[in-house]
Structure formats: C-alpha cells, structure tokens
Design a protein around this motif. Structure first.
Motif: not given
Length: 410
Positions: A69-70, A98-99, A119-120, A124-125
C-alpha cells in the motif's frame, strides 16, 4: 584486492554484462530476503493474539498487503529522484532501510506493531525497479529481452526460493530469529551494491523535472505502456492471492501433522526453480518470435495450472502445480519488463519503471486481500478459482492492448 577481484569476475565482459552479473546476485538476495517470511507470516500473526479463522485470514492479508500500500504511493517519488540523482543511490537507500526495518519485525509484541513496520518497509521500496531501470538504460535494445529476462530470474527465483530458506530457519530456530537473519541478508545486499554496481549516469539538465504529462508525451505508445502497468498489477495480484493463506492451506492439507512450516516453505519455493530455468530462455525466445506472443502463452498456461490447485487433496500435488506456475511466471514477468524497456526513452526509464512498481505494489496489495476475503467467505481452494479468473481477465486485456497497437501501426 577489490580491484583484482573485480577484474577476475568481469574478465572479457561488456559493461552491461558486468552490471547484469552484479544486479542478478543483488536482486536474488533481495528477493530471497523479502520472501523468507512467507511460509510463516500468518503463523507468526497467530502468535500475536487470539484470532478466529476468519480474523486470522483477515489480519494475515492486511499484514502482507501493508507494505505494498505504501509502496504504491512512494514509488513515483523514488522514480523521479532516480532519474535526477541516479538509480544506484535508490538501490542503496532501499537495501539499507529495509535491512533495519525487517530486522525490527522480530521484536514486535502485537499485530499492530507488525503492520506498522510492514508499512515502513514499503517506504524503503525500490531496489528491484531501479535495478531493472539501471540495466535497461545501459543494455543494447536488441539484448534487452535476454538481459531483463535473466535479471528477472534473480528476483523471482530469490523471491520464490526464499520461502524454503525461511521455512528451514523458522523450523530450526524461530520466527523472530528469521527476521534478524533476513535483515542481515539485506545488509549484505547493501554492501554488494555499494562496491560492485557501477552506473554511468548522466542526469538530464533541465530547470525542473519532467511533469507526468511530459513523461507521457515522451512515450511513443502510451496505451501499450499503461496496458503493461495494468498487466503487471494483475499478474502480481494473481501470484500473491494465495500468499497470506498458503501456510494455512498446507496445514489443512497435512491435517496439522508434521513440519508444516518446512513443507509450506517447499511449496512456496518450487515455482522459483521453474522460473530460474525458463525465464532467460523464454525472454530470448521473445526477442526472436515476439514478446507479446510469449506473454499470451504464459497467461493461457497459468490459467490451466491454477484451476487444479483448488481440488488437490495432497500437498505434493499442490507443489507440482506450483512448479508449473513458475514456468508461466518465467514467460510473463520478463515479457512485461522487456516491452516497457523497448518502449521507454532512456531519460524517462526511471519514471516508467517506478510507475510500473506502483502498479506491481497495487497487485501485491490487492492479491492477498482478495485471497483473504475469498478464503474467509468460502474456503482456501476457492482462492485458486478466483485467481484463474484474474489471469483470464489479464489475458483479455493484453489482447485488447495488442490490437490497439497493431491498428496504430497500420
């Protein structure tokens, strides 16, 4: 020593081939890290509260979908920055962020903390989309099908083999330790990308970034590009509709007896083996006979494989049909990337691939929600019927878009 190592690995390779080697390993490890939690995510959710079967399916779907979603909203922002600051910077941002976020998931004490971290994670995608964009801009167009098809095997195979590793880790250690290990894997991806990915990036000098309307104006055929965006969304929705309840379906088929997490990891991972071998060959075949033909064949084959999954009474039959679906993934996913690459000017490639990631994220988000809703209202087997319907709709969409392009060409 690092310089000597690079020369040994990349001896007699063209620059685009060098990037392909490094990005393949990066996307494989990233994909593996992302999917390690798949076999036990719903089982982990089950440890965070007292839930009914319907509630467990619902919360599992929400937890899995929260990331995407984010991602759907922030991907265009990262795409714009990628076109102005470079794709490598975005790769480093994504892997490092993401790590730490995924590692923190091993510390949660309730479902809402887990959903918040998911969500967080979506914020960081961008590693995979920017890896595709970087390779697409530096690869000769006549080699793009082969290159992007090969690169897709890194992410897809890692994404689908990851559950096997995740199932093993969860079985022999614990759910929480597996999150810590996954965070460490992504930290390795960050360092690999930092030292070994090299981008010959030349930002376009302009007073301000291109607007959305201007980017669309740069495309030779916007209809086919946006058609591929929708195709990406439906492919991902189809692939992920079973994800939040896969381990629950395996537990039902095994009647709760035996190493459920480990077997769920095997069932989730087997498509990656098929994709690993089929995607490069099908991508190269698409360069010769037409990428659109490969895409259509992939849809038809996927429909034929999804339907029987609804009626299996053995977990190994389920694994067999999942393996066959991996072949269809090897046809569809690289085909979409190749079509976008061939129809996107270099100066807007980052934006195009970031938009594609937004649609991918929407598919990743909607698929689990559809699967959770269907399984909660009917049963787990019904999810595969609804998935085959989604694939059929996608096939019709591709046929319509292809005919529109042919009419424009004529």
């Amino acid at each position: 020593m690092l310089s000597k190592f690079k020369k040994t690995i990349f001896k007699k390779r063209a620059p685009w081939e060098q990037n392909l080697v490094v990005l393949w390993f990066g996307t494989f490890m990233a994909g593996m890290a992302f999917s390690e939690v798949m076999p036990f995510l719903s089982l982990y959710v089950d440890t965070l509260g007292q839930f009914s079967k319907q509630q467990l399916s619902f919360y599992s779907g929400i937890t899995y979908s929260a990331t995407y979603l984010v991602t759907a909203f922030v991907s265009p922002l990262w795409g714009r920055l990628a076109d102005s600051k470079g794709r490598k910077l975005m790769i480093l941002r994504a892997s490092l962020g993401m790590a730490f976020v995924i590692g923190a998931m091993g510390l949660v004490s309730n479902i809402w903390q887990l959903i918040a971290l998911r969500m967080i994670q979506g914020f960081f995608s961008g590693y995979i989309s920017n890896a595709n964009a970087l390779l697409a801009t530096e690869t000769p167009k006549e080699k793009s099908g082969l290159a992007l098809g090969t690169l897709s095997t890194g992410y897809v195979s890692g994404n689908l083999i990851g559950p096997l590793l995740g199932g093993l880790l969860a079985e022999f250690f614990s759910y929480r330790i597996t999150f810590f290990i996954t965070g460490a894997v992504l930290l390795i991806v960050f360092f690999l990308s930092y030292f070994f990915v090299h981008e010959h990036f030349h930002p376009v000098q302009r007073a301000k970034p291109l607007s959305t309307k201007e980017v669309i104006g740069k495309l030779q055929n916007p209809k086919i590009v946006f058609g591929m965006f929708l195709t990406t969304m439906i492919i991902q929705a189809s692939n992920n509709s079973i994800t939040p309840i896969l381990s629950l379906y395996v537990r039902q088929l095994m009647q709760g007896i035996g190493p459920v997490t480990l077997v769920a990891g095997v069932v989730a991972a087997v498509p990656g083996i098929a994709t690993l071998f089929s995607a490069p060959r099908l991508g190269e075949l698409g360069d010769h006979i037409g990428t659109e033909k490969i895409l259509s064949i992939g849809f038809i084959f996927a429909i034929c494989m999804y339907i029987p999954m609804a009626f299996v009474n053995s977990v190994w039959l389920l694994a067999f049909f999942r393996f066959m679906v991996g072949i269809s993934d090897g046809a569809m996913l690289p085909a979409v990337q190749a079509i976008l690459s061939k129809r996107s000017p270099a100066e807007v490639t980052g934006r195009v691939f970031s938009w594609n990631q937004s649609f991918q994220a929407l598919g990743n988000m909607s698929g689990p929600l559809i699967g959770s809703a269907v399984s909660g209202s009917f049963d787990y087997g019904a999810v595969f019927i609804s998935t085959s319907v989604l694939v059929a709709l996608n096939f019709i969409l591709v046929q319509i878009v292809s005919r529109l392009e042919q009419k424009k060409a004529n």
